[in-house]
Design a protein around this motif. Structure first.
Motif, PDB file in Angstrom:
ATOM      1  N   SER A 170     -81.557  90.900  38.770  1.00  7.97           N
ATOM      2  CA  SER A 170     -80.761  91.841  39.557  1.00  7.97           C
ATOM      3  C   SER A 170     -80.220  91.173  40.818  1.00  7.97           C
ATOM      4  O   SER A 170     -79.057  91.383  41.203  1.00  7.97           O
ATOM      5  CB  SER A 170     -81.608  93.060  39.923  1.00  7.97           C
ATOM      6  N   CYS A 171     -81.030  90.353  41.464  1.00  6.37           N
ATOM      7  CA  CYS A 171     -80.577  89.637  42.662  1.00  6.37           C
ATOM      8  C   CYS A 171     -79.488  88.627  42.332  1.00  6.37           C
ATOM      9  O   CYS A 171     -78.516  88.471  43.080  1.00  6.37           O
ATOM     10  CB  CYS A 171     -81.751  88.924  43.328  1.00  6.37           C
ATOM     11  N   VAL A 172     -79.650  87.924  41.191  1.00  5.70           N
ATOM     12  CA  VAL A 172     -78.636  86.959  40.772  1.00  5.70           C
ATOM     13  C   VAL A 172     -77.325  87.678  40.473  1.00  5.70           C
ATOM     14  O   VAL A 172     -76.239  87.228  40.863  1.00  5.70           O
ATOM     15  CB  VAL A 172     -79.119  86.168  39.541  1.00  5.70           C
ATOM     16  N   GLU A 173     -77.418  88.819  39.798  1.00  2.84           N
ATOM     17  CA  GLU A 173     -76.229  89.592  39.454  1.00  2.84           C
ATOM     18  C   GLU A 173     -75.490  90.068  40.701  1.00  2.84           C
ATOM     19  O   GLU A 173     -74.258  90.064  40.748  1.00  2.84           O
ATOM     20  CB  GLU A 173     -76.631  90.791  38.600  1.00  2.84           C
ATOM     21  N   LYS A 174     -76.242  90.464  41.724  1.00  3.76           N
ATOM     22  CA  LYS A 174     -75.635  90.964  42.960  1.00  3.76           C
ATOM     23  C   LYS A 174     -75.332  89.854  43.957  1.00  3.76           C
ATOM     24  O   LYS A 174     -74.808  90.112  45.033  1.00  3.76           O
ATOM     25  CB  LYS A 174     -76.563  91.981  43.610  1.00  3.76           C
ATOM     26  N   LYS A 175     -75.712  88.619  43.621  1.00  3.20           N
ATOM     27  CA  LYS A 175     -75.573  87.474  44.529  1.00  3.20           C
ATOM     28  C   LYS A 175     -76.263  87.756  45.870  1.00  3.20           C
ATOM     29  O   LYS A 175     -75.766  87.394  46.938  1.00  3.20           O
ATOM     30  CB  LYS A 175     -74.104  87.124  44.754  1.00  3.20           C
ATOM     31  N   ASN A 176     -77.400  88.397  45.783  1.00  3.05           N
ATOM     32  CA  ASN A 176     -78.156  88.769  46.975  1.00  3.05           C
ATOM     33  C   ASN A 176     -79.159  87.666  47.305  1.00  3.05           C
ATOM     34  O   ASN A 176     -80.313  87.693  46.870  1.00  3.05           O
ATOM     35  CB  ASN A 176     -78.876  90.102  46.743  1.00  3.05           C
ATOM     36  N   GLN A 177     -78.704  86.679  48.057  1.00  2.00           N
ATOM     37  CA  GLN A 177     -79.536  85.515  48.376  1.00  2.00           C
ATOM     38  C   GLN A 177     -80.737  85.907  49.241  1.00  2.00           C
ATOM     39  O   GLN A 177     -81.832  85.367  49.072  1.00  2.00           O
ATOM     40  CB  GLN A 177     -78.689  84.468  49.120  1.00  2.00           C
ATOM     41  N   ALA A 192     -89.392  72.817  41.483  1.00  2.00           N
ATOM     42  CA  ALA A 192     -87.974  72.728  41.125  1.00  2.00           C
ATOM     43  C   ALA A 192     -87.358  74.084  40.825  1.00  2.00           C
ATOM     44  O   ALA A 192     -86.135  74.247  40.907  1.00  2.00           O
ATOM     45  CB  ALA A 192     -87.819  71.813  39.914  1.00  2.00           C
ATOM     46  N   CYS A 193     -88.190  75.070  40.470  1.00  2.00           N
ATOM     47  CA  CYS A 193     -87.650  76.389  40.109  1.00  2.00           C
ATOM     48  C   CYS A 193     -87.017  77.103  41.307  1.00  2.00           C
ATOM     49  O   CYS A 193     -86.039  77.834  41.151  1.00  2.00           O
ATOM     50  CB  CYS A 193     -88.749  77.274  39.519  1.00  2.00           C
ATOM     51  N   LYS A 194     -87.561  76.894  42.493  1.00  2.13           N
ATOM     52  CA  LYS A 194     -87.049  77.594  43.672  1.00  2.13           C
ATOM     53  C   LYS A 194     -85.596  77.225  43.972  1.00  2.13           C
ATOM     54  O   LYS A 194     -84.728  78.112  44.044  1.00  2.13           O
ATOM     55  CB  LYS A 194     -87.946  77.310  44.867  1.00  2.13           C
ATOM     56  N   PRO A 195     -85.260  75.948  44.141  1.00  2.85           N
ATOM     57  CA  PRO A 195     -83.851  75.611  44.407  1.00  2.85           C
ATOM     58  C   PRO A 195     -82.938  75.926  43.221  1.00  2.85           C
ATOM     59  O   PRO A 195     -81.758  76.229  43.407  1.00  2.85           O
ATOM     60  CB  PRO A 195     -83.884  74.112  44.702  1.00  2.85           C
ATOM     61  N   ALA A 196     -83.489  75.852  42.004  1.00  5.23           N
ATOM     62  CA  ALA A 196     -82.675  76.162  40.825  1.00  5.23           C
ATOM     63  C   ALA A 196     -82.255  77.630  40.827  1.00  5.23           C
ATOM     64  O   ALA A 196     -81.100  77.960  40.534  1.00  5.23           O
ATOM     65  CB  ALA A 196     -83.448  75.834  39.551  1.00  5.23           C
ATOM     66  N   LEU A 197     -83.173  78.526  41.148  1.00  2.32           N
ATOM     67  CA  LEU A 197     -82.837  79.947  41.227  1.00  2.32           C
ATOM     68  C   LEU A 197     -81.785  80.206  42.294  1.00  2.32           C
ATOM     69  O   LEU A 197     -80.822  80.955  42.078  1.00  2.32           O
ATOM     70  CB  LEU A 197     -84.100  80.763  41.531  1.00  2.32           C
ATOM     71  N   LEU A 198     -81.962  79.606  43.458  1.00  2.00           N
ATOM     72  CA  LEU A 198     -81.018  79.798  44.543  1.00  2.00           C
ATOM     73  C   LEU A 198     -79.636  79.241  44.185  1.00  2.00           C
ATOM     74  O   LEU A 198     -78.605  79.817  44.548  1.00  2.00           O
ATOM     75  CB  LEU A 198     -81.543  79.149  45.823  1.00  2.00           C
ATOM     76  N   LYS A 199     -79.613  78.129  43.460  1.00  2.75           N
ATOM     77  CA  LYS A 199     -78.338  77.529  43.042  1.00  2.75           C
ATOM     78  C   LYS A 199     -77.624  78.433  42.040  1.00  2.75           C
ATOM     79  O   LYS A 199     -76.412  78.675  42.158  1.00  2.75           O
ATOM     80  CB  LYS A 199     -78.575  76.147  42.441  1.00  2.75           C
ATOM     81  N   LEU A 200     -78.340  78.959  41.051  1.00  3.90           N
ATOM     82  CA  LEU A 200     -77.719  79.829  40.058  1.00  3.90           C
ATOM     83  C   LEU A 200     -77.139  81.084  40.714  1.00  3.90           C
ATOM     84  O   LEU A 200     -76.074  81.557  40.333  1.00  3.90           O
ATOM     85  CB  LEU A 200     -78.738  80.234  38.985  1.00  3.90           C
ATOM     86  N   ALA A 201     -77.850  81.618  41.692  1.00  6.52           N
ATOM     87  CA  ALA A 201     -77.387  82.829  42.367  1.00  6.52           C
ATOM     88  C   ALA A 201     -76.152  82.569  43.212  1.00  6.52           C
ATOM     89  O   ALA A 201     -75.306  83.459  43.378  1.00  6.52           O
ATOM     90  CB  ALA A 201     -78.507  83.402  43.232  1.00  6.52           C
ATOM     91  N   ALA A 202     -76.019  81.378  43.739  1.00  2.58           N
ATOM     92  CA  ALA A 202     -74.915  81.073  44.661  1.00  2.58           C
ATOM     93  C   ALA A 202     -73.696  80.496  43.953  1.00  2.58           C
ATOM     94  O   ALA A 202     -72.567  80.608  44.451  1.00  2.58           O
ATOM     95  CB  ALA A 202     -75.392  80.090  45.724  1.00  2.58           C
ATOM     96  N   LEU A 203     -73.896  79.888  42.797  1.00  2.00           N
ATOM     97  CA  LEU A 203     -72.826  79.130  42.145  1.00  2.00           C
ATOM     98  C   LEU A 203     -71.701  80.028  41.641  1.00  2.00           C
ATOM     99  O   LEU A 203     -71.926  81.002  40.936  1.00  2.00           O
ATOM    100  CB  LEU A 203     -73.403  78.330  40.976  1.00  2.00           C
ATOM    101  N   CYS A 204     -70.486  79.705  42.011  1.00  2.00           N
ATOM    102  CA  CYS A 204     -69.303  80.410  41.510  1.00  2.00           C
ATOM    103  C   CYS A 204     -68.088  79.564  41.838  1.00  2.00           C
ATOM    104  O   CYS A 204     -67.767  79.360  43.006  1.00  2.00           O
ATOM    105  CB  CYS A 204     -69.181  81.799  42.142  1.00  2.00           C
ATOM    106  N   SER A 210     -68.306  72.980  39.006  1.00  3.56           N
ATOM    107  CA  SER A 210     -69.547  73.755  39.096  1.00  3.56           C
ATOM    108  C   SER A 210     -70.629  73.165  38.205  1.00  3.56           C
ATOM    109  O   SER A 210     -71.814  73.175  38.558  1.00  3.56           O
ATOM    110  CB  SER A 210     -69.286  75.215  38.713  1.00  3.56           C
ATOM    111  N   LEU A 211     -70.232  72.643  37.045  1.00  2.00           N
ATOM    112  CA  LEU A 211     -71.216  72.030  36.151  1.00  2.00           C
ATOM    113  C   LEU A 211     -71.813  70.763  36.782  1.00  2.00           C
ATOM    114  O   LEU A 211     -72.995  70.457  36.583  1.00  2.00           O
ATOM    115  CB  LEU A 211     -70.571  71.704  34.807  1.00  2.00           C
ATOM    116  N   LYS A 212     -71.004  70.032  37.537  1.00  2.00           N
ATOM    117  CA  LYS A 212     -71.530  68.852  38.234  1.00  2.00           C
ATOM    118  C   LYS A 212     -72.595  69.258  39.252  1.00  2.00           C
ATOM    119  O   LYS A 212     -73.617  68.587  39.405  1.00  2.00           O
ATOM    120  CB  LYS A 212     -70.393  68.096  38.926  1.00  2.00           C
ATOM    121  N   GLU A 213     -72.354  70.368  39.940  1.00  2.00           N
ATOM    122  CA  GLU A 213     -73.339  70.875  40.898  1.00  2.00           C
ATOM    123  C   GLU A 213     -74.600  71.357  40.196  1.00  2.00           C
ATOM    124  O   GLU A 213     -75.710  71.246  40.723  1.00  2.00           O
ATOM    125  CB  GLU A 213     -72.749  72.042  41.693  1.00  2.00           C
TER     126      GLU A 213
END
Length: 371
Positions: A170-177, A192-204, A210-213
């Motif tokens: 739900s947070c990823v869907e709403k981009k609620n960092q 590694a999961c923590k920065p990965a989650l934050l990256k997926l939520a922010a990436l657009c 974007s794939l390089k990031e």
């Protein structure tokens, strides 16, 4: 005979254009009944996407339902196999409860479904068709894509209860960092999961960059498989600026299992095109050997926001009186219609005929029209 597209509703014009595009790529018109047995939708309620189903009792006493979903009916009736896939498009109405209107609404959709073996080419074909579809609607459009494999692959790295996974999605869907960071802290997510989650939520952004990031945050085989599929699309659509990567497209994890699509045009405030890969529905309906992907376009949004049709006007008016031979009037009208005119025949000139050419059938001979 000439078809006057300018006087059609926008949705009708688009339907003509999209039909031609889809048929060029081998998709055939799929027709279905307006209703199914209620038990069919009740047994698959979690796939319907609507909390309520509009039902009625048939003549034989059996409970029936006006269809709330087209894809389910196509899957139910498909004869597709891996060797002979079904490529279908449709223009149909569905009946769903509207939170805004507080009542059921009839919603017109046009969509595309592929059922069989979904290859990398199949996915690229459907992305291409989605892009072409959006281009028919507006010159300013965006197609956002996501991949459930990337999201579920990352969540599978975490020992979280089902409620925790849903909260993170739900947070990823709403981009609620901010809220996502709080959940990461409360669940004790580290490494590694923590920065990965934050990256997926922010990436657009644009797909290629974007794939390089994203690549440094691919943590397991499931994520790698999803990443490779996205890279394959990137290589095919390298020069398409309208294609973006955005993981806020989450959808229902029990419905979608791969690539997901959301299409937008500048004229509308929300997604007009919605779809993705939905293999779990095939498994639920007893066809686990098959795979499927498709999308739908919501026509109601087009009618509400896009340019209205040009006002109807006649091209020609044929006037007659009580003494005019009706056979002559008929002959004149048919001759004018065969030339592509919109014709009105009557005793007086009608409204919407200011620019129409007037023919008087009582003159017995009209050399411009009749030999």
């Amino acid at each position: 005979m000439e078809i006057h597209l300018d006087t059609m509703r926008k949705s009708e014009q688009i339907a003509f254009e999209l039909r031609d595009i889809y048929e060029q790529y081998g998709y055939r018109k799929f027709r279905m009944a307006k209703f199914e047995e209620y038990d069919f939708y009740q047994a698959n309620r979690d796939f319907v996407g609507s909390g309520q189903i509009l039902a009625f009792t048939g003549i034989n006493g059996k409970l029936m339902a006006l269809k709330p979903d087209v894809t389910m009916s196509i899957v139910k009736n498909t004869r597709a196999t891996l060797e002979a896939p079904e490529k279908a498009y449709y223009t149909e109405s569905v009946y769903r409860a509207s939170l805004e209107a507080g009542e059921f609404r009839e919603i017109t959709q046009i969509g595309v479904e592929f059922i069989g073996e979904v290859t990398l080419y199949t996915q690229s074909e459907l992305v291409s068709l989605a892009l072409k579809s959006l281009a028919c609607l507006d010159k300013n459009y965006i197609l956002d894509i996501s991949h459930m494999g990337m999201l579920t692959g990352l969540l599978n790295e975490l020992a979280l209860p089902g409620g925790g996974k849903r909260a993170i999605l739900s947070c990823v869907e709403k981009k609620n960092q901010h809220e996502l960071a709080a959940l990461i802290e409360s669940f004790g997510i580290n490494g590694a999961c923590k920065p990965a989650l934050l990256k997926l939520a922010a990436l657009c952004g644009p797909l290629k960059s974007s794939l390089k990031e994203l690549e440094p945050f691919v943590l397991n085989e499931q994520m790698r498989e999803a990443f490779n599929e996205l890279c394959a699309l990137s290589s095919i659509f390298e020069d398409v600026s309208a294609l973006r990567l955005d993981f806020s497209i989450t959808g229902a994890s029990h419905y979608y299992n791969g690539l997901m699509l959301r299409g937008y045009i500048a004229s509308l405030p929300r997604a007009l095109l919605v779809g993705g890969r939905y293999d779990p529905l095939l498994k639920r309906m007893g066809k686990p050997e098959l795979q499927a992907m498709g999308y739908a376009i919501h026509f109601d949004e087009i009618e509400r926001y896009l340019t209205p049709p040009v006002a109807f006007e006649y091209d020609a008016v044929v006037l007659y009186d009580e003494k005019t031979d009706p056979a002559l009037t008929h002959k004149i009208v048919e001759a004018l219609v065969s030339l592509g005119n919109r014709v009105y025949a009557g005793k007086t000139k009608p409204p919407r005929a200011e620019r129409a050419k007037v023919y008087d059938a009582s003159e017995k001979t009209l050399r411009e029209v009749l030999p």
